[in-house]
Every structure is written in C-alpha cells, then in structure tokens.
Scaffold this motif. Sequence first.
Motif: not given
Length: 167
Positions: A88-97
């Motif tokens: 969920k964190a990866v999906a939520h912060f996708d653009r920044r990561l």
Amino acid sequence: RARTRVRLSTTTKAELHWWQTFLQAQRLRPMEAKFRCAELSVTATDASSHQLAGVLLTDPSFPCFSIPLSRRQKRLHINVKEMMAVCKAVAHFDRRLRGTPLNIRTDSMTVVHAINRWGTKQDGIRPLLRQLFEWALLTETKVTATCVPTGGNTFADNLTRGKAITS
C-alpha cells in the motif's frame, strides 16, 4: 549419475517461470555509476490488528496514509498485514518512489527477509511480494528492506493506532 524425474504442478511451473524472467531482467539491469544519498527514498510501514499505515521519511513534509482493514483482512496473519502495508505504501507514494533506490523500514523481520532474499515460504506473503517485485521491475526501482524495532518506527506505529505524527 541417475536422473530422477520430478513432476511439478502447473502453479509451481508458473512460479518458476516468473522467477526466471524476473532474475534475468534483474541481471541485465546496469549498476548505477555512482550512488547519491539524495536519491534514496525511505518509507516506514506498519500494520496493527485494525489498520495499515505508511510514511515517506525522506520528504520533509512527511506525507503519510492510514487505512482501516476490512473484517476479512483483520483475520489475516500479522506478517501478511505487514506486507500489505508495504504494498500500500508503494502504491500510495508511487510517483515519488519510481526509479529511486527504495529502503522500506518495517518492524517485521519476516517481511524484511522476504524482500531482501526475494522470496519466502509463507504462502500469504508470496503474491504481495511478487506484486512488489513486478512494480520494481516496471519502474526500475531497487528495493531493500531494513528491520527497525517497534519503538523506532514511531511515525508509522502512531498512524496505525490513530495518533497524529509529529516531527
């Protein structure tokens, strides 16, 4: 030498095929010429009996999320919930990561080992781990994990308990 034939199920064959493809793609990815600390992204995640949470630690504004678990999700093993928090964190912060070296900090040794060793024996984690690795391949993101004690994971830990985070 005697050869022994081993029969593999269709599911096992599909899993082996995916890993061969994944590892081949990883092997062909060039190493960065130099590593700059400013490019590193760090996210902390946590799961409780009723919520998942994550915070992007490398952003000074500490963007975060906290989502409640469904009744069915509440019954899942804690390691599965911890891995769900990572996804969920990866999906939520996708653009920044995307495209940055990503370090995931969690208080679950099982999740840390699964990410760093690219696999696990725990059935519930495997599909989520595969989802994470597919995202990493697609976005050219290198993913590592670090275990932090529960007391050291205060931002994400507070979010799962419904508390506000303070810097």
